[in-house]
Design a protein around this motif. Structure first.
Motif, PDB file in Angstrom:
ATOM      1  N   MET A   1     -29.743  -1.996  -5.759  1.00  0.00           N
ATOM      2  CA  MET A   1     -28.321  -2.087  -5.966  1.00  0.00           C
ATOM      3  C   MET A   1     -27.646  -0.873  -5.342  1.00  0.00           C
ATOM      4  N   GLU A   2     -26.628  -1.130  -4.597  1.00  0.00           N
ATOM      5  CA  GLU A   2     -25.955  -0.058  -3.860  1.00  0.00           C
ATOM      6  C   GLU A   2     -24.849   0.552  -4.719  1.00  0.00           C
ATOM      7  N   ALA A   3     -24.822   1.860  -4.776  1.00  0.00           N
ATOM      8  CA  ALA A   3     -23.797   2.561  -5.553  1.00  0.00           C
ATOM      9  C   ALA A   3     -22.499   2.634  -4.747  1.00  0.00           C
ATOM     10  N   THR A   4     -21.388   2.416  -5.423  1.00  0.00           N
ATOM     11  CA  THR A   4     -20.094   2.521  -4.742  1.00  0.00           C
ATOM     12  C   THR A   4     -19.630   3.964  -4.815  1.00  0.00           C
ATOM     13  N   LYS A   5     -19.030   4.410  -3.729  1.00  0.00           N
ATOM     14  CA  LYS A   5     -18.549   5.785  -3.725  1.00  0.00           C
ATOM     15  C   LYS A   5     -17.033   5.784  -3.632  1.00  0.00           C
ATOM     16  N   SER A   6     -16.441   6.806  -4.191  1.00  0.00           N
ATOM     17  CA  SER A   6     -14.992   6.908  -4.229  1.00  0.00           C
ATOM     18  C   SER A   6     -14.458   7.314  -2.859  1.00  0.00           C
ATOM     19  N   THR A   7     -13.448   6.612  -2.414  1.00  0.00           N
ATOM     20  CA  THR A   7     -12.836   6.925  -1.119  1.00  0.00           C
ATOM     21  C   THR A   7     -11.430   7.471  -1.284  1.00  0.00           C
ATOM     22  N   GLY A   8     -11.046   7.839  -2.493  1.00  0.00           N
ATOM     23  CA  GLY A   8      -9.690   8.326  -2.755  1.00  0.00           C
ATOM     24  C   GLY A   8      -9.338   9.571  -1.974  1.00  0.00           C
ATOM     25  N   LYS A   9     -10.269  10.512  -1.883  1.00  0.00           N
ATOM     26  CA  LYS A   9      -9.963  11.745  -1.155  1.00  0.00           C
ATOM     27  C   LYS A   9      -9.822  11.483   0.346  1.00  0.00           C
ATOM     28  N   TYR A  10     -10.559  10.481   0.849  1.00  0.00           N
ATOM     29  CA  TYR A  10     -10.432  10.142   2.262  1.00  0.00           C
ATOM     30  C   TYR A  10      -9.084   9.490   2.555  1.00  0.00           C
ATOM     31  N   TRP A  11      -8.595   8.673   1.618  1.00  0.00           N
ATOM     32  CA  TRP A  11      -7.254   8.103   1.802  1.00  0.00           C
ATOM     33  C   TRP A  11      -6.197   9.197   1.784  1.00  0.00           C
ATOM     34  N   LEU A  12      -6.376  10.167   0.901  1.00  0.00           N
ATOM     35  CA  LEU A  12      -5.433  11.282   0.845  1.00  0.00           C
ATOM     36  C   LEU A  12      -5.415  12.043   2.161  1.00  0.00           C
ATOM     37  N   TRP A  13      -6.586  12.366   2.687  1.00  0.00           N
ATOM     38  CA  TRP A  13      -6.663  13.075   3.965  1.00  0.00           C
ATOM     39  C   TRP A  13      -6.112  12.235   5.111  1.00  0.00           C
ATOM     40  N   PHE A  14      -6.319  10.915   5.053  1.00  0.00           N
ATOM     41  CA  PHE A  14      -5.766  10.043   6.082  1.00  0.00           C
ATOM     42  C   PHE A  14      -4.243  10.120   6.097  1.00  0.00           C
ATOM     43  N   PHE A  15      -3.626  10.066   4.921  1.00  0.00           N
ATOM     44  CA  PHE A  15      -2.162  10.119   4.880  1.00  0.00           C
ATOM     45  C   PHE A  15      -1.625  11.493   5.270  1.00  0.00           C
TER      46      PHE A  15
END
Length: 50
Positions: A1-15
Motif C-alpha cells: 500500500m502506497e503512503a500518500t504524502k502532503s503536497t501543501g507546501k509545494y502548492w504554497l511554493w508554486f503560488f
C-alpha cells in the motif's frame, strides 16, 4: 500500500513562484524567464509528478 504524502507546501511554493513570475512579467519583462524553473518545478511537485 502506497503512503500518500502532503503536497501543501509545494502548492504554497508554486503560488509564491507564480507571484514572482507575474511580477517579473509586468515590471521586468525581459527577466520573467528567470522564475520559470521554480514555477514549473513546484507545479510538478504539487501534482506529485516528480
Amino acid at each position: 500500500m502506497e503512503a500518500t504524502k502532503s503536497t501543501g507546501k509545494y502548492w504554497l511554493w508554486f503560488f509564491v513562484w507564480l507571484c514572482i513570475l507575474v511580477t517579473l512579467l509586468v515590471v521586468y519583462r525581459e527577466f520573467f524567464w528567470l522564475a520559470l524553473p521554480g514555477t514549473v518545478t513546484y507545479f510538478a511537485k504539487a501534482l506529485d509528478l516528480i
